[in-house]
Motif scaffolding. Sequence first.
Motif, PDB file in Angstrom:
ATOM      1  N   VAL A 117       0.822  -1.204   0.000  1.00 43.37           N
ATOM      2  CA  VAL A 117       0.000   0.000   0.000  1.00 43.37           C
ATOM      3  C   VAL A 117       0.861   1.262   0.000  1.00 43.37           C
ATOM      4  O   VAL A 117       1.929   1.296   0.597  1.00 43.37           O
ATOM      5  CB  VAL A 117      -0.966   0.003   1.220  1.00 43.37           C
ATOM      6  CG1 VAL A 117      -0.232   0.179   2.519  1.00 43.37           C
ATOM      7  CG2 VAL A 117      -2.041   1.049   1.055  1.00 43.37           C
ATOM      8  N   ILE A 119       1.563   5.024   1.138  1.00 41.94           N
ATOM      9  CA  ILE A 119       1.219   5.804   2.328  1.00 41.94           C
ATOM     10  C   ILE A 119       1.298   7.295   1.980  1.00 41.94           C
ATOM     11  O   ILE A 119       2.227   7.732   1.300  1.00 41.94           O
ATOM     12  CB  ILE A 119       2.176   5.462   3.504  1.00 41.94           C
ATOM     13  CG1 ILE A 119       1.893   4.044   4.007  1.00 41.94           C
ATOM     14  CG2 ILE A 119       2.014   6.459   4.646  1.00 41.94           C
ATOM     15  CD1 ILE A 119       2.794   3.603   5.136  1.00 41.94           C
ATOM     16  N   LYS A 154      -5.050   4.391  11.433  1.00 49.61           N
ATOM     17  CA  LYS A 154      -5.187   3.195  10.592  1.00 49.61           C
ATOM     18  C   LYS A 154      -3.847   2.658  10.096  1.00 49.61           C
ATOM     19  O   LYS A 154      -3.798   1.632   9.429  1.00 49.61           O
ATOM     20  CB  LYS A 154      -6.104   3.494   9.415  1.00 49.61           C
ATOM     21  CG  LYS A 154      -7.548   3.631   9.827  1.00 49.61           C
ATOM     22  CD  LYS A 154      -8.484   3.250   8.714  1.00 49.61           C
ATOM     23  CE  LYS A 154      -9.905   3.215   9.203  1.00 49.61           C
ATOM     24  NZ  LYS A 154     -10.472   4.535   9.401  1.00 49.61           N
ATOM     25  N   VAL A 155      -2.772   3.376  10.399  1.00 50.93           N
ATOM     26  CA  VAL A 155      -1.440   2.863  10.038  1.00 50.93           C
ATOM     27  C   VAL A 155      -0.999   1.967  11.192  1.00 50.93           C
ATOM     28  O   VAL A 155      -0.881   2.422  12.324  1.00 50.93           O
ATOM     29  CB  VAL A 155      -0.434   4.017   9.820  1.00 50.93           C
ATOM     30  CG1 VAL A 155       0.934   3.469   9.444  1.00 50.93           C
ATOM     31  CG2 VAL A 155      -0.936   4.975   8.760  1.00 50.93           C
ATOM     32  N   GLU A 156      -0.833   0.685  10.878  1.00 48.42           N
ATOM     33  CA  GLU A 156      -0.538  -0.290  11.935  1.00 48.42           C
ATOM     34  C   GLU A 156       0.947  -0.297  12.273  1.00 48.42           C
ATOM     35  O   GLU A 156       1.687  -1.203  11.918  1.00 48.42           O
ATOM     36  CB  GLU A 156      -0.997  -1.695  11.499  1.00 48.42           C
ATOM     37  CG  GLU A 156      -2.469  -1.820  11.169  1.00 48.42           C
ATOM     38  CD  GLU A 156      -3.373  -1.817  12.396  1.00 48.42           C
ATOM     39  OE1 GLU A 156      -2.871  -2.113  13.496  1.00 48.42           O
ATOM     40  OE2 GLU A 156      -4.566  -1.509  12.254  1.00 48.42           O
ATOM     41  N   THR A 185      -5.150   7.482   7.546  1.00 48.19           N
ATOM     42  CA  THR A 185      -4.228   6.575   6.843  1.00 48.19           C
ATOM     43  C   THR A 185      -2.913   7.278   6.504  1.00 48.19           C
ATOM     44  O   THR A 185      -2.077   6.708   5.809  1.00 48.19           O
ATOM     45  CB  THR A 185      -4.865   6.030   5.544  1.00 48.19           C
ATOM     46  OG1 THR A 185      -5.202   7.156   4.729  1.00 48.19           O
ATOM     47  CG2 THR A 185      -6.096   5.204   5.820  1.00 48.19           C
ATOM     48  N   THR A 344     -13.930  -0.986   8.941  1.00 44.77           N
ATOM     49  CA  THR A 344     -13.050  -0.431   7.898  1.00 44.77           C
ATOM     50  C   THR A 344     -13.583  -0.749   6.510  1.00 44.77           C
ATOM     51  O   THR A 344     -13.537   0.099   5.615  1.00 44.77           O
ATOM     52  CB  THR A 344     -11.618  -0.997   8.049  1.00 44.77           C
ATOM     53  OG1 THR A 344     -11.253  -0.891   9.422  1.00 44.77           O
ATOM     54  CG2 THR A 344     -10.630  -0.228   7.220  1.00 44.77           C
ATOM     55  N   LEU A 345     -14.106  -1.965   6.344  1.00 44.09           N
ATOM     56  CA  LEU A 345     -14.659  -2.359   5.040  1.00 44.09           C
ATOM     57  C   LEU A 345     -15.857  -1.475   4.688  1.00 44.09           C
ATOM     58  O   LEU A 345     -15.983  -1.003   3.553  1.00 44.09           O
ATOM     59  CB  LEU A 345     -15.078  -3.835   5.080  1.00 44.09           C
ATOM     60  CG  LEU A 345     -15.610  -4.409   3.774  1.00 44.09           C
ATOM     61  CD1 LEU A 345     -14.510  -4.490   2.725  1.00 44.09           C
ATOM     62  CD2 LEU A 345     -16.200  -5.794   3.997  1.00 44.09           C
ATOM     63  N   THR A 348     -14.558   2.065   3.780  1.00 43.37           N
ATOM     64  CA  THR A 348     -13.948   2.177   2.450  1.00 43.37           C
ATOM     65  C   THR A 348     -14.983   1.974   1.345  1.00 43.37           C
ATOM     66  O   THR A 348     -14.893   2.591   0.295  1.00 43.37           O
ATOM     67  CB  THR A 348     -12.786   1.174   2.271  1.00 43.37           C
ATOM     68  OG1 THR A 348     -13.213  -0.101   2.751  1.00 43.37           O
ATOM     69  CG2 THR A 348     -11.555   1.582   3.018  1.00 43.37           C
TER      70      THR A 348
ATOM     71  N   CYS B  94      -0.545  -6.853   6.738  1.00 45.07           N
ATOM     72  CA  CYS B  94      -0.110  -5.552   6.222  1.00 45.07           C
ATOM     73  C   CYS B  94      -0.309  -4.469   7.281  1.00 45.07           C
ATOM     74  O   CYS B  94      -1.198  -4.574   8.121  1.00 45.07           O
ATOM     75  CB  CYS B  94      -0.911  -5.197   4.976  1.00 45.07           C
ATOM     76  SG  CYS B  94      -0.505  -6.243   3.584  1.00 45.07           S
ATOM     77  N   HIS B  95       0.505  -3.431   7.206  1.00 45.17           N
ATOM     78  CA  HIS B  95       0.498  -2.404   8.256  1.00 45.17           C
ATOM     79  C   HIS B  95      -0.471  -1.261   7.991  1.00 45.17           C
ATOM     80  O   HIS B  95      -0.219  -0.133   8.394  1.00 45.17           O
ATOM     81  CB  HIS B  95       1.912  -1.888   8.464  1.00 45.17           C
ATOM     82  CG  HIS B  95       2.782  -2.885   9.174  1.00 45.17           C
ATOM     83  ND1 HIS B  95       3.986  -2.573   9.716  1.00 45.17           N
ATOM     84  CD2 HIS B  95       2.587  -4.207   9.434  1.00 45.17           C
ATOM     85  CE1 HIS B  95       4.519  -3.645  10.279  1.00 45.17           C
ATOM     86  NE2 HIS B  95       3.689  -4.657  10.099  1.00 45.17           N
ATOM     87  N   MET B  96      -1.538  -1.537   7.273  1.00 43.53           N
ATOM     88  CA  MET B  96      -2.548  -0.501   7.049  1.00 43.53           C
ATOM     89  C   MET B  96      -3.930  -1.129   7.261  1.00 43.53           C
ATOM     90  O   MET B  96      -4.261  -2.136   6.630  1.00 43.53           O
ATOM     91  CB  MET B  96      -2.418   0.049   5.626  1.00 43.53           C
ATOM     92  CG  MET B  96      -3.363   1.183   5.310  1.00 43.53           C
ATOM     93  SD  MET B  96      -3.013   2.687   6.214  1.00 43.53           S
ATOM     94  CE  MET B  96      -1.749   3.402   5.189  1.00 43.53           C
ATOM     95  N   ALA B  97      -4.711  -0.506   8.142  1.00 41.75           N
ATOM     96  CA  ALA B  97      -6.013  -1.086   8.507  1.00 41.75           C
ATOM     97  C   ALA B  97      -6.973  -1.192   7.331  1.00 41.75           C
ATOM     98  O   ALA B  97      -7.906  -1.997   7.362  1.00 41.75           O
ATOM     99  CB  ALA B  97      -6.637  -0.251   9.609  1.00 41.75           C
ATOM    100  N   MET B  99      -6.210  -2.221   4.363  1.00 39.70           N
ATOM    101  CA  MET B  99      -5.840  -3.309   3.458  1.00 39.70           C
ATOM    102  C   MET B  99      -6.794  -4.489   3.639  1.00 39.70           C
ATOM    103  O   MET B  99      -7.305  -4.726   4.733  1.00 39.70           O
ATOM    104  CB  MET B  99      -4.401  -3.772   3.728  1.00 39.70           C
ATOM    105  CG  MET B  99      -3.354  -2.713   3.419  1.00 39.70           C
ATOM    106  SD  MET B  99      -3.204  -2.353   1.667  1.00 39.70           S
ATOM    107  CE  MET B  99      -2.242  -3.734   1.099  1.00 39.70           C
ATOM    108  N   ARG B 102      -6.567  -6.949   6.563  1.00 40.30           N
ATOM    109  CA  ARG B 102      -7.019  -6.470   7.874  1.00 40.30           C
ATOM    110  C   ARG B 102      -8.506  -6.143   7.878  1.00 40.30           C
ATOM    111  O   ARG B 102      -9.178  -6.321   8.888  1.00 40.30           O
ATOM    112  CB  ARG B 102      -6.225  -5.225   8.279  1.00 40.30           C
ATOM    113  CG  ARG B 102      -4.850  -5.572   8.791  1.00 40.30           C
ATOM    114  CD  ARG B 102      -4.229  -4.442   9.560  1.00 40.30           C
ATOM    115  NE  ARG B 102      -2.874  -4.779   9.923  1.00 40.30           N
ATOM    116  CZ  ARG B 102      -2.541  -5.352  11.074  1.00 40.30           C
ATOM    117  NH1 ARG B 102      -3.460  -5.631  11.973  1.00 40.30           N
ATOM    118  NH2 ARG B 102      -1.283  -5.649  11.334  1.00 40.30           N
ATOM    119  N   ALA B 103      -8.998  -5.621   6.753  1.00 36.86           N
ATOM    120  CA  ALA B 103     -10.403  -5.179   6.705  1.00 36.86           C
ATOM    121  C   ALA B 103     -11.372  -6.338   6.482  1.00 36.86           C
ATOM    122  O   ALA B 103     -12.512  -6.276   6.928  1.00 36.86           O
ATOM    123  CB  ALA B 103     -10.581  -4.135   5.609  1.00 36.86           C
ATOM    124  N   VAL B 104     -10.917  -7.388   5.767  1.00 35.23           N
ATOM    125  CA  VAL B 104     -11.823  -8.501   5.427  1.00 35.23           C
ATOM    126  C   VAL B 104     -11.364  -9.834   6.031  1.00 35.23           C
ATOM    127  O   VAL B 104     -12.098 -10.459   6.800  1.00 35.23           O
ATOM    128  CB  VAL B 104     -11.973  -8.650   3.882  1.00 35.23           C
ATOM    129  CG1 VAL B 104     -12.899  -9.795   3.531  1.00 35.23           C
ATOM    130  CG2 VAL B 104     -12.480  -7.362   3.257  1.00 35.23           C
TER     131      VAL B 104
END
Lengths: 401, 135
Positions: A117, A119, A154-156, A185, A344-345, A348, B94-97, B99, B102-104
Motif C-alpha cells: 500500500v 502511504i 489506521k497505520v498499523e 491513513t 473499515t470495510l 472504504t 499488512c500495516h494498514m487497517a 488493506m 485487515r479489513a476482510v
Amino acid sequence: MKTTMLAIKNILRKPGRTAALVMLTALLALSVFGGSVVVRSLRQGLNSLESRLGADIIVVPSSAQSKVSFQNMLLQGTTGAFYMDAENLNRVREVEGVEVAAPQIFLASLKADCCSVKIQVIGFDPETDFFVRPWIEQSYSKSLGELDVVVGSKVEANVGESIRIYDERCKVVGRLAATGTGLDTAVYCNMDTMKELLRAAEAKGVSHKVTSEDSDDQISAIYVKVKEGYDISQVNSRIQGHTRKASAVRTKSMLTDVSNSLAGISGTVTTLIAAVWILALVILLIVFAMIINERKREFAVFRLLGTSRRMLSGMILKESALCSLAGGILGVVLASVIVFPFTTLIETSLGLPYLRPPAGTILTLALTALGATVLIGSLAASIAAFRLSRVDPGTVLREGN
Amino acid sequence: MKKSSILAAAILLIGIVIAVGSVSFLGPCVHEDGSFGACHWAGRAMLGIGVLMGLESIYALMSRDGAARSSALACMFLTALLGALTPGTLIDLCHMATMRCRAVMRPAMMILCSLAALISLIGCLTGLRKTGEKK
C-alpha cells in the motif's frame, strides 16, 4: 408467575414455531440496530471531519482541484501528490482578511516495507500549523525531530517502531486518535523531515518539482483561517485572484458535498429499515393470527377451566414478549458481529467519513432496538389476543366436533 | 441424526468456508507487483487450518464411538483457536487497517473460527458428559 411458567412451557413445547418467531424478530432488531449504527457512524464521521478541518479556506493546486484528488485524499485516504509554487503562500498571507495561512506538503510513498500500500505523507510547518498540530498534541506533546513521524490511527505501526519511506527509516513517535476520515491513513512529519523524504524520492526517480530546482519552492496546500468579521466568500475570491495555478476551496462547500452524500445514504438506510419493519410487522400479524387460530381449541379449554380473558391475553403477550426478547438479543448480537469487525470495510465501501460512536451511544442504540423489537412483537400479539378474547369458547369447542 | 453429528457437520461447513474463502472472497491482499507479503502466508495458513478443521469434522461424523467423537471435537476446538490467532497475531499482516487482509480476512476468519470454537466446545462438553453418564 403461573402464566409466565406456562408461557415458557408453551414456547419450549413448539421449538419450530418459536425458532421462526425468534428469527423474524431477530431480523427486525438486526436491521434497526445495524442500520442505526451505520447512520450514526456516518454522522459522527462528518462531525469529526468538520471539527478536524478547522480551516475556512483551503488553497490547492488547480490540478488537484480539477481531479477532486484533494477531497478524495481527505475522505477516502487515497494518496495524492500535487504541488504548486510556494510563492502562493506569501501571496495568500498578503490578502486582506487572512489571519493565518499554514502550508502543507504531500508525498505519496512508493511502497512501504510492510505491504504494497502507498502511504500518504503530510509535512506541516509546526510554527504556523493549526490543522495537524492540535491533533498531534493530543498524543505527542514534544516537537517532532528529524525523521520523526506521527502515524494516523489506521497505520498499523506502534510507537518506537520505524517505517521505511523511500528507503529512509522514520521513527514513529506517536499515534493519532481516529477521525474516521482519510487523514487516519496518513503519516505526519515536520517540514525538515519532508524535505529529506522529497530528496529521497528524487533519488528514487520520483519527481515532485513544479518550476524550480529547489524543493523548498513548492507546497501542496495552504490552510487559511479568516479574521473575525471578514466575509469568507470575499476572502476566498481575493485569494483566488492573488494566487497562480491554484484554487481556493471553501471548506464549507466541501463539507456540504459530504453532507449531501451522507443524507442520501441515511435516507436509503432509513427507507430500507422502514421497509423491513413494515414487512416484518405484516408477517408477524399473519403469524400470530395463524398461531391463535391453530391454538383456538387450546385457549377455549383454558377458558372453560376458569382462566380469565385477561390471564389468557397476558399469557399470549408473555409468549410473544419472550420470543421477541430472544430474537431482539440475537439480532443485536448478529448486527454487532457484522457491523463492528467490518468497520473499515464499510468505511472504504461508502467512501465517506465513518467514525464509530462512543460505547454509551452504541448501548443506547442496542437497548432501543431491543425495546422496539419487543414492543412490535407484543403489539402484533395483542391484536391477535384481542380478537381471541371476543371468541366464545363453547362455540369453538362445538365447531371442533 | 445425533446432536454431535449436526455440530460436526456445522464445523465441516465452516472449515470449507475458511479453506475456500482464504483463497478467494475472504483472501488476503493481492499485490500489484506480484510479490508475496506476510498476509499471503497468513492466508495460506488459514487454507491449511480450514482443511484440517474439515478433516477433523469428517472423522467426527464417521466415528461411532462417543469418546472418539468428543476427542475429535476437542481437536477442532484447538484448531479453531489456532485459526482465530493466526491472522495478525501469529502471522503478521499488512500495516494498514484499510488493506484487505485487515479489513476482510482477519475479522472474517476470527468470526468463523470463534463460531467453530464455540460449536466444538459445546459438542465436546456434551459428549464428555454423556460418556461420563454411560460409565
